[in-house]
Enzyme design. Structure first.
Site, PDB file in Angstrom:
ATOM      1  CB  CYS A 114      -0.869  -0.112   1.237  1.00 17.01           C
ATOM      2  SG  CYS A 114      -1.986   1.230   1.242  1.00 17.01           S
ATOM      3  CB  CYS A 118      -3.705   3.316   7.771  1.00 21.06           C
ATOM      4  SG  CYS A 118      -4.416   4.199   6.366  1.00 21.06           S
ATOM      5  N   GLY A 165      -4.006  -2.195  -0.700  1.00 15.86           N
ATOM      6  CA  GLY A 165      -3.679  -0.959  -1.494  1.00 15.86           C
ATOM      7  C   GLY A 165      -4.931  -0.039  -1.304  1.00 15.86           C
ATOM      8  CD  GLU A 166      -6.802   5.126  -1.668  1.00 15.61           C
ATOM      9  OE1 GLU A 166      -7.714   5.324  -2.199  1.00 15.61           O
ATOM     10  OE2 GLU A 166      -7.248   4.956  -0.419  1.00 15.61           O
ATOM     11  CB  SER A 197     -13.387   1.006   0.453  1.00 16.30           C
ATOM     12  OG  SER A 197     -12.936   1.573   1.555  1.00 16.30           O
ATOM     13  CB  SER A 220     -11.094   4.057   5.381  1.00 12.91           C
ATOM     14  OG  SER A 220     -11.414   3.050   4.782  1.00 12.91           O
ATOM     15  CG  LEU A 221     -14.168  10.125   8.578  1.00  9.50           C
ATOM     16  CD1 LEU A 221     -13.758  10.884   7.500  1.00  9.50           C
ATOM     17  CD2 LEU A 221     -15.763  10.680   9.038  1.00  9.50           C
ATOM     18  CG  HIS A 222     -10.967   4.816  10.511  1.00 10.50           C
ATOM     19  ND1 HIS A 222     -11.853   3.829  10.441  1.00 10.50           N
ATOM     20  CD2 HIS A 222     -10.000   4.333   9.477  1.00 10.50           C
ATOM     21  CE1 HIS A 222     -11.699   3.058   9.351  1.00 10.50           C
ATOM     22  NE2 HIS A 222     -10.635   3.382   8.770  1.00 10.50           N
ATOM     23  CG  ASN A 296     -10.528  -9.394  13.513  1.00 10.73           C
ATOM     24  OD1 ASN A 296     -10.968  -9.544  14.396  1.00 10.73           O
ATOM     25  ND2 ASN A 296     -10.718  -9.858  12.442  1.00 10.73           N
TER      26      ASN A 296
END
Length: 350
Positions: A114, A118, A165-166, A197, A220-222, A296
């Site tokens: 990737c 993150c 990957g992005e 995504s 993917s905000l989080h 996880n």
């Protein structure tokens, strides 16, 4: 010195037709080969039985088909199937088949490793080695469709680009793959059943809108607090939330397609009332729905699943503000250990 053969699936149908004309054959022969490659998903020239042996040999002499191979397949007790996919150059990515009572979903990869960093993600620990080609993405979907038919007696119904990957960092190849997947000459799947995504690259989200794509977008905000999000996803310092917000507003203005926010709640990181309030506020900018995802842990580090009370507080706040929210439970827990093997396999190749 022998010239390396070109992968035939890098050619368009028009280029295949031109190839046959240049070799003294009829243009429609290119149509036949194209159908064998994409609709019939053949991995061998020898299997193209509607062609003469001489034609098949000519293709063999000029081209290769760099198809993927499912190197290792693991089946979970809940029906999830995880594939370690070997690419033609020996590198490995993962794809996953996720079944429910009403659908089967393919989770596919777009890069080897990737581009992003993150902190909670196992893939981010693998350096990005290369982008996947359109045919390599296509092959993952085709393989999972076959597994869906074999193990669940129904064709694949949905695709999510949530593997390694992005996707927006491999923009052109991802869109070419989706074009093939949705084409009647390919897998013929509806773009409305495909979700890409992203971790949130504003410039590329705007480009998706300008390109008038028909698939769905997930982010993917989080966290909706810049400092917290940067702790979770350090690259996001370059893409502050105000820029992401503008790109999502632009996306909706062009597509009228609501966003899905993927959101993991971690203990001691984004589980406070301030985190919840900021997220609810962010959700009001653009029509959306929320997937709260069970985490996880990849080790005993700082990223650990939040308490149930924190998850319930998020749900209550979102529902109070009429925001659709679902909790996505982790699937295939008994085979998750396979993820860690990819680093060793790819390091050996690299």
């Amino acid at each position: 010195m022998q010239t390396e053969k070109k992968d035939i699936r890098a050619l368009t149908k028009e280029q295949l037709r031109d190839f046959f004309v240049a070799h003294g054959d009829k243009a429609f022969r290119g149509n036949q080969v194209y159908e064998w490659l994409w609709n019939k998903r053949t991995h061998s020239f020898e299997d193209m039985t509607s062609l003469s042996k001489a034609t098949r040999q000519m293709l063999e002499d000029n081209f290769v088909i760099n198809h993927i191979r499912v190197d290792q397949m693991q089946q979970s007790s809940d029906g999830t199937v995880k594939n370690a996919v070997r690419l033609h150059d020996g590198l490995v990515v993962e794809s996953v088949l996720i079944p429910t009572n009403t659908r089967t979903t393919a989770c596919v990869s777009s890069q080897v490793g990737c581009s992003l960093d993150c902190n909670f993600c196992a893939t981010a620990r693998l350096k990005r080695m290369r982008n996947l080609n359109p045919d390599e993405i296509y092959d993952q979907v085709a393989a999972i469709d076959e597994e869906s038919r074999l193990y669940h007696n129904r064709p694949l119904s949905n695709i999510v680009f949530m593997g390694m990957g992005e996707p927006l960092m491999n923009y052109n190849n991802v869109l070419k793959a989706i074009e093939k997947i949705t084409s009647p000459e390919g897998l013929g799947m509806s773009p409305k059943r495909i979700t890409v995504s992203t971790s949130g690259v504003p410039k590329m989200i705007k480009k998706l809108a300008d390109d008038e794509v028909k698939f769905k977008l997930a982010v993917s905000l989080h966290s909706a607090i810049d400092d917290v999000r940067s702790r979770i996803m350090p690259f996001s310092e370059k893409f502050p939330l105000k820029d992401l917000r503008k790109s999502l507003e632009y996306w909706y203005s062009k597509t009228k397609s609501r966003i899905t926010y993927e959101y993991v709640v971690w203990k001691g990181i984004n589980d406070t009332k301030a985190d919840i309030d900021a997220f609810v506020k962010f959700c009001k900018y653009v029509p959306c729905k929320v997937n709260l995802i069970e985490y996880n842990p990849i080790d005993d580090g700082e990223f650990q699943q939040a308490d149930t009370e924190a998850i319930n507080a998020y749900i209550a706040a979102l529902e109070k503000n009429n925001i659709v929210v679902k909790v996505r439970r982790s699937r295939g827990k008994d085979i998750d250990a396979a993820c860690g093997q990819l680093a060793n396999k790819n390091e050996a190749v690299g």
